[in-house]
Design a protein around this motif. Structure first.
Motif, PDB file in Angstrom:
ATOM      1  N   ASN A   1       1.016  -1.079   0.341  1.00  0.00           N
ATOM      2  CA  ASN A   1       0.121   0.296   0.535  1.00  0.00           C
ATOM      3  C   ASN A   1       0.673   0.839   0.431  1.00  0.00           C
ATOM      4  O   ASN A   1       0.461   2.391   0.763  1.00  0.00           O
ATOM      5  CB  ASN A   1      -0.924  -0.546   1.170  1.00  0.00           C
ATOM      6  CG  ASN A   1      -1.925  -1.079   0.755  1.00  0.00           C
ATOM      7  OD1 ASN A   1      -3.005  -1.681   0.740  1.00  0.00           O
ATOM      8  ND2 ASN A   1      -1.049  -2.403   2.352  1.00  0.00           N
ATOM      9  N   ASN A   2       2.111   1.284  -0.773  1.00  0.00           N
ATOM     10  CA  ASN A   2       2.861   2.130  -0.928  1.00  0.00           C
ATOM     11  C   ASN A   2       1.982   3.513  -1.618  1.00  0.00           C
ATOM     12  O   ASN A   2       2.596   4.081  -2.449  1.00  0.00           O
ATOM     13  CB  ASN A   2       3.618   2.025  -1.331  1.00  0.00           C
ATOM     14  CG  ASN A   2       5.058   2.619  -1.336  1.00  0.00           C
ATOM     15  OD1 ASN A   2       4.919   3.757  -1.470  1.00  0.00           O
ATOM     16  ND2 ASN A   2       6.658   2.716  -2.017  1.00  0.00           N
ATOM     17  N   ASP A   3       1.321   4.489  -0.690  1.00  0.00           N
ATOM     18  CA  ASP A   3       0.690   5.774  -1.204  1.00  0.00           C
ATOM     19  C   ASP A   3       0.571   6.785   0.219  1.00  0.00           C
ATOM     20  O   ASP A   3       0.541   5.877   0.871  1.00  0.00           O
ATOM     21  CB  ASP A   3      -0.274   5.802  -1.491  1.00  0.00           C
ATOM     22  CG  ASP A   3      -1.178   5.562  -0.598  1.00  0.00           C
ATOM     23  OD1 ASP A   3      -2.522   4.618  -1.571  1.00  0.00           O
ATOM     24  OD2 ASP A   3      -1.885   5.829   0.328  1.00  0.00           O
ATOM     25  N   ARG A   4       0.848   7.845   0.092  1.00  0.00           N
ATOM     26  CA  ARG A   4       0.687   8.186   0.703  1.00  0.00           C
ATOM     27  C   ARG A   4      -0.749   8.938   1.880  1.00  0.00           C
ATOM     28  O   ARG A   4      -0.425   9.014   3.147  1.00  0.00           O
ATOM     29  CB  ARG A   4       1.098  10.459   0.565  1.00  0.00           C
ATOM     30  CG  ARG A   4       2.836  10.137   0.247  1.00  0.00           C
ATOM     31  CD  ARG A   4       3.297  11.572   0.220  1.00  0.00           C
ATOM     32  NE  ARG A   4       3.758  12.298  -0.803  1.00  0.00           N
ATOM     33  CZ  ARG A   4       4.460  12.452  -0.141  1.00  0.00           C
ATOM     34  NH1 ARG A   4       5.056  12.543   1.398  1.00  0.00           N
ATOM     35  NH2 ARG A   4       6.414  12.376  -0.356  1.00  0.00           N
TER      36      ARG A   4
ATOM     37  N   TYR B   1       3.951   3.441  12.248  1.00  0.00           N
ATOM     38  CA  TYR B   1       5.318   3.198  11.141  1.00  0.00           C
ATOM     39  C   TYR B   1       5.987   3.829  12.823  1.00  0.00           C
ATOM     40  O   TYR B   1       7.590   3.579  13.089  1.00  0.00           O
ATOM     41  CB  TYR B   1       4.718   4.450  10.608  1.00  0.00           C
ATOM     42  CG  TYR B   1       6.777   4.753  10.769  1.00  0.00           C
ATOM     43  CD1 TYR B   1       7.734   4.265   9.406  1.00  0.00           C
ATOM     44  CD2 TYR B   1       7.118   6.207  10.935  1.00  0.00           C
ATOM     45  CE1 TYR B   1       8.618   4.756   9.406  1.00  0.00           C
ATOM     46  CE2 TYR B   1       8.211   6.904  10.048  1.00  0.00           C
ATOM     47  CZ  TYR B   1       9.062   5.897   9.547  1.00  0.00           C
ATOM     48  OH  TYR B   1      10.155   6.569   9.889  1.00  0.00           O
ATOM     49  N   GLU B   2       5.400   5.338  13.926  1.00  0.00           N
ATOM     50  CA  GLU B   2       6.048   5.315  14.284  1.00  0.00           C
ATOM     51  C   GLU B   2       6.520   4.502  16.000  1.00  0.00           C
ATOM     52  O   GLU B   2       7.710   4.352  16.063  1.00  0.00           O
ATOM     53  CB  GLU B   2       5.237   6.486  14.917  1.00  0.00           C
ATOM     54  CG  GLU B   2       5.568   8.059  14.372  1.00  0.00           C
ATOM     55  CD  GLU B   2       6.840   8.596  13.788  1.00  0.00           C
ATOM     56  OE1 GLU B   2       7.975   8.794  15.219  1.00  0.00           O
ATOM     57  OE2 GLU B   2       7.434   9.239  12.946  1.00  0.00           O
ATOM     58  N   GLU B   3       5.820   4.122  16.315  1.00  0.00           N
ATOM     59  CA  GLU B   3       5.745   3.106  17.377  1.00  0.00           C
ATOM     60  C   GLU B   3       6.339   1.604  16.563  1.00  0.00           C
ATOM     61  O   GLU B   3       7.483   0.772  17.895  1.00  0.00           O
ATOM     62  CB  GLU B   3       4.198   2.894  17.895  1.00  0.00           C
ATOM     63  CG  GLU B   3       4.384   1.361  19.003  1.00  0.00           C
ATOM     64  CD  GLU B   3       3.058   1.036  19.044  1.00  0.00           C
ATOM     65  OE1 GLU B   3       2.678   0.338  19.404  1.00  0.00           O
ATOM     66  OE2 GLU B   3       2.169   1.450  18.575  1.00  0.00           O
TER      67      GLU B   3
ATOM     68  N   TRP C   1      -2.492   6.336   2.472  1.00  0.00           N
ATOM     69  CA  TRP C   1      -2.772   5.162   3.596  1.00  0.00           C
ATOM     70  C   TRP C   1      -1.829   4.765   4.759  1.00  0.00           C
ATOM     71  O   TRP C   1      -1.786   4.551   6.123  1.00  0.00           O
ATOM     72  CB  TRP C   1      -1.986   3.777   2.540  1.00  0.00           C
ATOM     73  CG  TRP C   1      -1.843   2.520   3.271  1.00  0.00           C
ATOM     74  CD1 TRP C   1      -2.964   1.434   3.425  1.00  0.00           C
ATOM     75  CD2 TRP C   1      -0.704   1.690   4.022  1.00  0.00           C
ATOM     76  NE1 TRP C   1      -2.447  -0.010   4.480  1.00  0.00           N
ATOM     77  CE2 TRP C   1      -0.779   0.254   4.470  1.00  0.00           C
ATOM     78  CE3 TRP C   1       0.016   2.573   4.583  1.00  0.00           C
ATOM     79  CZ2 TRP C   1      -0.546   0.021   5.793  1.00  0.00           C
ATOM     80  CZ3 TRP C   1       1.449   1.220   4.845  1.00  0.00           C
ATOM     81  CH2 TRP C   1       0.689   0.495   5.495  1.00  0.00           C
ATOM     82  N   PHE C   2      -0.021   5.772   4.474  1.00  0.00           N
ATOM     83  CA  PHE C   2       1.302   6.038   5.316  1.00  0.00           C
ATOM     84  C   PHE C   2       0.685   6.966   6.446  1.00  0.00           C
ATOM     85  O   PHE C   2       0.588   7.025   7.578  1.00  0.00           O
ATOM     86  CB  PHE C   2       1.863   6.619   4.347  1.00  0.00           C
ATOM     87  CG  PHE C   2       3.477   6.948   5.486  1.00  0.00           C
ATOM     88  CD1 PHE C   2       3.931   5.659   6.722  1.00  0.00           C
ATOM     89  CD2 PHE C   2       3.478   8.052   5.425  1.00  0.00           C
ATOM     90  CE1 PHE C   2       5.166   5.530   7.339  1.00  0.00           C
ATOM     91  CE2 PHE C   2       4.269   8.532   7.063  1.00  0.00           C
ATOM     92  CZ  PHE C   2       4.902   6.725   7.543  1.00  0.00           C
TER      93      PHE C   2
END
Length: 156
Positions: free
Chosen positions: A16-19, A29-31, A21-22
């Motif tokens: 799911n490489n899109d902004r 991601y941070e955790e 989704w991220f």
């Protein structure tokens, strides 16, 4: 510490490489990705003092961004699907001198050291040094102990 959640997140990011989704999952991601890599970097900062005090390990300068620079690339996916860090010599500008690199990807962990794209004068000095010390490099890299730990030297 990296956990199965780290790899789970990176695999999902690959699919799911899109902004958007991220952005909706940036807290994960941070955790599970960024925080464990920062912990590794901070631990290396302590450990390097014992055996490589000239190497800089700092979350601010070592950790690579998650966002890709797509301006000159045919691959326009906006995010990197790995977390990585580099460790350079203290006192040298970014991109100068040899250093170390660590990358965690869903399919591998990669560590290495070297000099990426050195300027011509430095490349000449590196090549001269390798030529002068080749008998020793060859002897060490062919030793049973070296090969049992690192395998055979090959590649770039």
């Amino acid at each position: 510490m990296f956990t199965p959640e780290t790899l789970k997140f990176l695999r999902a990011l690959t699919r799911n490489n899109d902004r958007e989704w991220f952005k909706a999952r940036k807290d994960k991601y941070e955790e599970h990705v960024r925080a464990p890599m920062i912990a590794v970097i901070e631990r290396l900062a302590v450990d390097f003092q014992k055996f490589a005090p000239e190497i800089l390990a700092s979350p601010k300068t070592s950790l690579y961004r998650i966002y890709r620079d797509t301006r000159f690339s045919e691959n326009k996916t906006p995010l990197k699907t790995q977390v990585s860090a580099s460790f350079r010599w203290k006192g040298l500008p970014k991109g100068e001198g040899a250093g170390l690199y660590l990358e965690v990807h869903p399919k591998w962990v990669w560590m290495g050291g070297g000099f990426w794209a050195p300027p011509a004068p430095q490349l000449v000095r590196i090549r001269e040094h390798v030529a002068e010390t080749f008998p020793e490099i060859d002897r060490v890299s062919r030793s049973k102990t070296f090969r049992s730990v690192f395998g055979r030297l090959d590649g770039e």
